[in-house]
Design an enzyme around this catalytic site. Structure first.
Site, short mmCIF file in Angstrom:
data_model
loop_
_atom_site.label_atom_id
_atom_site.label_comp_id
_atom_site.label_asym_id
_atom_site.label_seq_id
_atom_site.Cartn_x
_atom_site.Cartn_y
_atom_site.Cartn_z
N GLY A 115 70.42 -51.52 3.63
CA GLY A 115 69.40 -50.57 3.21
C GLY A 115 69.02 -50.68 1.75
N ARG A 139 60.05 -59.12 2.78
CA ARG A 139 61.13 -58.84 1.85
C ARG A 139 61.87 -60.09 1.41
NH1 ARG A 139 64.22 -54.95 5.77
NH2 ARG A 139 63.25 -56.43 7.20
N ASP A 172 74.23 -55.87 13.79
CA ASP A 172 73.50 -55.50 12.56
C ASP A 172 73.92 -54.11 12.08
OD1 ASP A 172 71.74 -56.00 10.45
OD2 ASP A 172 69.99 -55.26 11.51
#
Length: 391
Positions: free
Chosen positions: A78, A173, A293
């Site tokens: 995150g 990203r 994940d």
């Protein structure tokens, strides 16, 4: 009979169960553990009188190889929405309660407030708590952050480092690496791994971008890099990407990693449906793995790439997807186990130690009930989870 002693004093452990899947079915039997390894499997096994022995009687349970999760944000992922959106670390109990004995830790988007040193420290902490933990050096970005300042040295000198990951491609990203940069990084990992006697995995995060797996197709088409070294993950985040992953696996004889998303959204498929689709496309089961994940972020962005919000992934979805494949008759238990044990061990280069119940292998054993719910987890012969005593 041997002298039965308290768990803390036992040098040997004898597990007696109703069924053993190694993964091949062996029927009812016993598993003898000594020195963290499986010393014998049979029915029944006897230990000389006077030897310090712990006996685990579980005739209602089934013994299977402890599960392996090759993609875990052990330090939390995150951060895409600022410091308040950093995900929490995972605990050893959260890992073991899902029957998982081995994890590979990864960094993701955030390698600024977290570092490979943080990741290594967490991995070693998990090991001290009984989990067989490893890590990938690097993160999303290029050049990747490392422990020693060099990818080859990380592979050669840090025992816990199995490869590079999760390097991001086809994602807004990512660092938008050029093809020659990808080729150089993978080559460096290969050489470093050879020097260390490791497989040297390059674990690629694949995003929503339209380029999909193109960089990896080019890598395997235009270089001498073997397909076994290159593992794309999150291949089920879009249906079109999953179809591309099927073609990729079939063309190159490559492995693909499916993420057990709790909610893949309208664009993607969950772990169960993704595995089913890959099998329908003719991808060999041995080329498919499942990972969680977990403790990573599940961010949402608008069409312009603006952050909208996020959820935290959990490893419960991994076991749920795997269990459903068995319970709905897609795969028999002995074949489904490979998705979260034997195939993963092969991918990571740990197949001589993990992923099956065999004499000489690490004593990583999960006991499941009739509903395939993990009830006890042993790692290197140490019981790290017991549903009967878990708080």
């Amino acid at each position: 009979m041997a002298l039965e002693v308290e768990e803390s004093a036992a040098l040997l452990t004898l597990i007696r169960v109703g069924h053993i899947y190694a993964p091949e079915p062996l029927g009812a039997g016993d598993i003898l553990i000594a020195g963290g390894r499986i010393a014998a499997i049979g029915a029944p096994l006897e230990v000389p009188s006077g030897w310090p022995l712990r006996i685990v009687e579980a005739p209602e349970l089934t013994a299977v190889p402890a599960f392996i999760d090759q993609h875990v944000h052990v330090t939390g992922g995150g951060g895409e929405g600022g410091c308040a959106t950093r995900c929490p670390e995972i605990t050893a109990l959260e890992i073991a309660a899902m029957g998982i004995g081995t994890v590979v830790g990864v960094l993701g988007t955030d390698s600024v407030s977290r570092s490979p040193a943080d990741l290594l420290a967490k991995v070693r902490g998990l090991r001290a708590e009984g989990i067989a933990a490893y890590l990938y050096t690097g993160a999303y970005r290029v050049p990747p952050p490392t422990l020693t300042g060099d990818l080859q040295r990380d592979l050669a000198w840090i025992p816990e480092v199995l490869g590079l990951g999760e390097l991001a491609i086809s994602d807004h990203r990512s660092s938008q690496p050029r093809q020659h940069e990808i080729e150089r990084l993978v080559s460096d990992v290969r050489v470093g791994a050879m020097l260390a006697g490791k497989r040297g995995i390059c674990h690629f995060h694949v995003g929503d971008g339209e380029r999909g797996l193109e960089p990896l197709r080019r890598l395997l088409s235009e270089t001498e890099i073997p397909a076994e070294q290159v593992i794309p993950t999150h291949v089920n985040r879009r249906r079109a990407l999953l179809e591309e992953a099927a073609d990729y696996a079939l063309r190159f004889g490559a492995n693909v990693d499916v993420t057990a998303f709790e909610d893949p959204g309208e664009a993607g498929l969950d772990g169960f449906d993704a595995v089913c689709r890959l099998l329908e496309r003719g991808v060999p089961l041995a080329r498919i793995t499942l990972s969680s994940d977990c403790n990573g972020s599940l961010p949402e962005f608008d069409a312009a790439g603006r952050y909208l919000g996020m959820r935290v992934a959990r490893n419960t979805a991994l076991i749920a997807a795997w269990r459903r494949l068995v319970q709905e008759g897609v795969l028999p238990l002995e074949r489904a186990l490979g998705l979260i044990s034997g195939h993963v061990a092969q991918v990571l280069g740990l197949q001589h130690r993990k992923g099956r119940l065999a004499v000489g292998h690490d004593a990583d054993v999960t006991l499941v009930d009739a509903a395939l719910t993990p009830c006890q987890t042993f790692v290197n012969g140490r019981r790290v989870y017991d549903v009967g005593t878990a708080g």
